[in-house]
Each structure stands twice: as C-alpha cells, then as structure tokens.
Design an enzyme around this catalytic site. Structure first.
Site, PDB file in Angstrom:
ATOM      1  CG  HIS A 188      -2.456  29.392 -32.381  1.00 35.35           C
ATOM      2  ND1 HIS A 188      -3.464  30.316 -32.457  1.00 35.35           N
ATOM      3  CD2 HIS A 188      -1.837  29.617 -31.197  1.00 35.35           C
ATOM      4  CE1 HIS A 188      -3.444  31.074 -31.380  1.00 35.35           C
ATOM      5  NE2 HIS A 188      -2.471  30.659 -30.600  1.00 35.35           N
ATOM      6  NE  ARG A 295     -16.793  30.763 -34.959  1.00 41.10           N
ATOM      7  CZ  ARG A 295     -16.672  29.706 -35.763  1.00 41.10           C
ATOM      8  NH1 ARG A 295     -16.381  29.891 -37.058  1.00 41.10           N
ATOM      9  NH2 ARG A 295     -16.828  28.483 -35.306  1.00 41.10           N
ATOM     10  NE  ARG A 331     -20.790  34.391 -32.281  1.00 40.07           N
ATOM     11  CZ  ARG A 331     -19.856  33.484 -32.016  1.00 40.07           C
ATOM     12  NH1 ARG A 331     -20.204  32.375 -31.378  1.00 40.07           N
ATOM     13  NH2 ARG A 331     -18.608  33.667 -32.381  1.00 40.07           N
ATOM     14  CD  GLU A 429     -23.022  31.496 -26.340  1.00 39.35           C
ATOM     15  OE1 GLU A 429     -21.836  31.396 -26.708  1.00 39.35           O
ATOM     16  OE2 GLU A 429     -23.630  32.580 -26.294  1.00 39.35           O
ATOM     17  CG  ASN A 452     -17.284  25.052 -28.608  1.00 43.48           C
ATOM     18  OD1 ASN A 452     -17.604  23.892 -28.758  1.00 43.48           O
ATOM     19  ND2 ASN A 452     -16.774  25.783 -29.578  1.00 43.48           N
ATOM     20  CG  ASP A 453     -18.765  29.965 -24.258  1.00 42.97           C
ATOM     21  OD1 ASP A 453     -17.685  29.747 -23.674  1.00 42.97           O
ATOM     22  OD2 ASP A 453     -18.956  30.958 -24.976  1.00 42.97           O
ATOM     23  NE  ARG A 463     -15.069  27.956 -24.949  1.00 41.57           N
ATOM     24  CZ  ARG A 463     -14.940  28.379 -26.187  1.00 41.57           C
ATOM     25  NH1 ARG A 463     -14.367  27.605 -27.088  1.00 41.57           N
ATOM     26  NH2 ARG A 463     -15.386  29.564 -26.556  1.00 41.57           N
ATOM     27  CB  CYS A 500     -23.711  26.872 -34.068  1.00 41.49           C
ATOM     28  SG  CYS A 500     -23.620  27.935 -32.612  1.00 41.49           S
TER      29      CYS A 500
END
Length: 538
Positions: A188, A295, A331, A429, A452-453, A463, A500
């Site tokens: 965070h 998002r 998305r 992904e 990322n995925d 991750r 992205c």
C-alpha cells in the site's frame, strides 16, 4: 554517515529530516466484568464505529490513491462482520467475563494465527488484516485516536511498514519520501508513493533506531539508498542530483503536444491507466493520447449492493466527456481473486487467482454483465469508447460476448437510445490466449496485454507472494516471447496490440517493444511524459 540499501519504488531524490513513525499501541490489560451484556454492547458500538471509519478511509483512498489502495478497506469491513470472528469475541466475553479489549485482542490473534498457517498465499496475507481490524476496534474501545505526523515541515517517513489504515490517514503534504524496513513494490505504501509521485524505498536494511528520529537524511530513488547523516560532500552531490532530476522533470513538460515518434519515424500511442473519475484530470495534465485502461471495478467496490445502470452511465459519461473525444478503453468488471465484493457472494477458493473471476463471472451472471454494457453503450454517445474483456482463454468466450453485445445494442435501439460505434478488444493475460492469439485477433479489433497477470501465469508465481519477489521476473525470456508472439499473431489476425500492465512503463524495454511492433503503451499518468521522452530519443 550511514548508507542503507532498499528496493526503489519510484525514482527521485528527497532531502530532509527523518520522522520515525511509531504505532500508538494500547497496553493490554485483562479485567473481569460483572455485566457481560453491557461489555458486548461496548464492543458492538466500537465495531460499528470501526465500520464507519473504514467507509471514510475507502472514500479517501479512492480519491488519493485509486481502487487498488481503496479495496483493502472493503476486505476489512467484510472481516469485521464475519460471524465466526464476532462469535469468538462475544463468547469469550460471556464465558470468561473479560473486558472487550482483551476479548478482541485474543480473538484477533487467534484468527490471525489460523490465516498465517494456511498454504494459500492470499489467505495467509489476511493474517495482517485481522490484526489491523482488531487493533482498530481496541483503539475505539480505549479512546485512542490514530495519529499522523507530528511535524511542522515535510519529512522522510521511516517505518517498519505501514498498514492500509495508517497509510491513507497520513497528511500527504508532510511527506517527502517513504522508507520502510519491510513491505514490497506492491504494498500500500508503494502504491501511494507512485500516486503521489514521490521517491520511496521498501525492504530497506535500516535499523529503526530512536536516535535516527530528526536526523538529516537523503532518499536516492535512482540508486535505492537511504543516507542518514550525510557528510557535506554527499549532501552537495545529492542537492545537485535532485536539481538535475527536477530540471529533467520540468523539461518533460515541453513534450506536451508533441508526437510519440522515434528519431527514425516509428510511431506509437502512449495512453494512461486510471482507476476512478478523479484521475481524468491527471491524464489530461500528462497529455496522454487517451485512456488505455479504465478499471471499472472501482464502481462495484465500497458498496452494499450492485451499482445501477444509471449510476454506471453517469460515471462513464463523466469520463468520456472529460476526455474530449480521446479514446477511453473501459475494462469490464474484473473482480475475484484479490478483489472481493461481499454482495457478489463469491465462493471461497483454494486458488482464487485461477478461479471464478473477471469474464467468467460476467458470462455466468449475464444480467450483471448486460447492465454494465448498457451503461457503457449509452455513455458512448458522449465520446470515443472502447471495451475490453479480461481473462479471455477461448474463441467461444468472445463469440458469446459478441452475442450479448448485440442483444444490448438491439435493446437500446428498440428503446430509441442513441450510441456510437464502440471498438471491442480483449486482454491477453494467460498463456492460453497467447497461444491462440491469431484466432482471437480475427474476432476483435484490439489486444491489450496485461503483463502483471501474464507474468504470474507464465512463471507460475503468485505476484502477491512477497517471499517470491526475488524470482518474480517480468523480464523473463518466456514472458518477452509471449509478448512478441501476441504482437505478431495479433497483427496477422488484423488487431492492433498494446500493453496496459506495469511493464509498459519500463523504459529499459521501450526499444524492445518498438522493435516488436507494439502499437500502444498505457501507463500511469505519472509516467506518460517520461515514456514519450524515451520514445523520441530512440
């Protein structure tokens, strides 16, 4: 002079005094109570106050740091209403006739230990959250007000780590940089640092000594160093480095309005990723070509019920209108895995990252999906909209999606509702999507690679598992080959291809991406101008 090394989250140089952030802890005392029902009422009141605090923190985080930072407070609220947790506290008060502070603390520690012992990394990480919500309730019972930064001037915040609650409550105007002994690049604190555009170090080999409080220090985000009590020569060198960095950042503003074209004439679109409507202003300030990832799941978080079509329409309309004709790629709902929404009543899974999530939920709960699609198509009349669907693994999924889209368009037409043409695309992904990307490209107009995925699934590494950070490698040859294959097959099938994910902002790969033939890179608004500079120098 003491030099400590850490993992840099964001480049930059900060010079100032250290503020050693210490948690305000309640000194636990076990007492006997005569009226247990009165004590349970005390607990219930403190719990309800905690829920109100979490609601406020969610809204604050949504504005300041986006949905990724905010959604943890939804998880905390859900935990606070867990029946087993509540029964454990109330039963201890009744059976042992103890004060609420003691019952909450003991129950929280017990539940935390259970989570910590689980094999699933997502569930294991919840052990910290149980302690956080228990501490919040105990503080409410004890009348402790969580503090911020007791300093009149901005400081370098040094801490062991920061909980979501602590991070969001800090006065951001008083922070020059973050330095934590623990944490990760996905913590965070790291997310907040990126949103604030300030340097930050995590996993820093620093001793949290009281003697360091108030010491002059430097955070070098380029080298990943915290320098405590720097000598004069080091101080002057860092002042020059800071000035050079800020001069370069100022020079980036001169790139506003210029094309993203290399010196030999290759062009690529640079778009921005956003998580809420407040981010539109940042996108316009950064002069991004459009929004490459909106998002939409933030609309569903922090609520008790599903958002209505009208509520969603107003949000999409605001974003599309605000972007003044620039493309906005929305998305569709991407919940599940680490994004839990209690009113969806999703089943608990052993491996949620590979479970019931994203498009799988939408194709199963078609009415929820259609409500979102209707809102997007209605809003398309106010700008240039595109839609992309996450976690696709087959052509049959796209065929079904397009059938539902046609049903929505037919309904709106019959109702006399106007809408513009909307581009349809998918996120790549999974390795499955990469391997059949040429076939998928024939069904859609564009791909957006979620690195990322894709990295997570290609390397079989969670991750969010901090213990695997050392081998989680988005530069892995297999990941880069997956990206190259996607670009080549996407173009063969007639689709344009973008990225992205976090990797789009990695300037060490920009030339590689250009050589692969990528058409678009979508990054946080903070990185747009820096990426444009890199492109123009290639």
């Amino acid at each position: 002079m003491v030099i400590c090394s850490g993992k840099s989250v964001l480049e930059g140089v900060a010079i100032g005094k250290i503020y050693l952030f210490k948690k305000q802890e309640y000194q636990l005392v076990k007492t006997q109570v005569a009226d247990t029902e009165c004590e349970i009422a005390r607990f219930t009141e403190a719990k309800e106050k905690a829920i109100e605090q979490l609601d406020a923190l969610y809204q604050k985080a949504l504005v300041e740091a986006g949905e990724e930072q905010a959604m943890i407070f939804d998880v905390h609220k859900m935990m606070l209403d867990d029946g087993d947790y509540l029964d454990g506290i109330c039963n201890m008060i009744r059976d042992e006739k103890v004060n609420a502070e003691y019952a909450v603390t003991m129950t929280g520690e017990s539940f935390s230990a259970v989570f910590a012992s689980m094999d699933d990394e997502y569930m294991k990480a919840r052990s910290v959250d149980v302690l956080d919500i228990s501490r919040r309730v105990v503080n409410n019972l004890a009348g402790i007000v969580e503090g911020g930064i007791a300093s009149d001037v901005p400081v370098i915040l040094l801490a062991d780590d920061l909980s979501p609650s602590e991070t969001v409550q800090l006065d951001k105007s008083k922070i020059l940089a973050f330095v934590t002994k623990n944490g990760s690049a996905n913590s965070h604190t790291a997310i907040l640092a990126r949103s604030m555009n300030i340097p930050a170090l995590v996993k820093t080999d620093v001793a949290l000594l009281e003697d360091y409080n108030g010491c002059q220090a430097v955070v070098d985000g380029m080298e990943g160093q915290l320098i405590i009590n720097p000598d004069e020569a080091t101080t002057q060198r860092m002042i020059r480095k800071k000035m050079d960095f800020e001069k370069e950042r100022t020079q980036l503003l001169s790139l506003i309005g210029k094309d993203n074209v290399t010196r030999d004439g290759r062009r690529i679109n640079v778009y921005a990723n956003i998580g809420n409507t407040q981010d539109v202003e940042k996108v316009l300030e950064s002069d991004a070509g459009g929004i490459g990832l909106f998002r939409s799941e933030f609309i569903y978080l922090g609520r008790e019920t599903y958002p209505t079509e009208e509520e969603q329409f107003q949000i999409y309309k605001e974003v599309l209108s605000g972007m003044k004709g620039k493309k906005v790629i929305i998305r569709t709902l991407d919940i599940g895995a680490d994004k839990q929404v209690d009113y969806f009543e999703l089943p608990r899974e052993e491996n949620p990252a590979m479970g019931y999530r994203a498009i799988r939920i939408c194709l199963d709960r078609v009415q929820v999906f259609k409500t979102q699609l209707r809102a997007i198509y209605r809003a398309s009349a106010f700008g240039t909209a595109a839609i992309m669907f996450p976690m696709i693994i087959s052509v049959s999924e796209i065929v079904r999606i397009k059938e539902i889209v046609e049903e929505v368009k037919a309904e709106l037409t019959a109702e006399g509702v106007s809408f513009n043409r909307v581009e349809l695309g998918i996120m790549i992904e999974t390795p499955a999507a990469v391997m059949i990307s040429e076939e998928l490209a024939r069904e859609v107009e564009f791909f957006s690679i979620g690195t990322n995925d894709l990295t997570q699934y290609t390397l079989a590494i969670d991750r969010q598992n901090q213990s695997l950070d050392s081998i989680y490698d988005p530069h892995h040859p297999a990941v880069l080959r997956m990206i190259r294959m996607t670009v080549e097959n996407g173009h063969k099938g007639g689709a344009w291809v973008g990225i992205c994910g976090e990797l789009a902002a990695d300037k060490s790969l920009t030339k590689t991406f250009l050589d692969m033939g990528l058409d678009e890179l979508s990054v946080s608004p903070t990185y747009v101008l820096g990426l444009r500079k890199t492109i123009r120098e290639i």
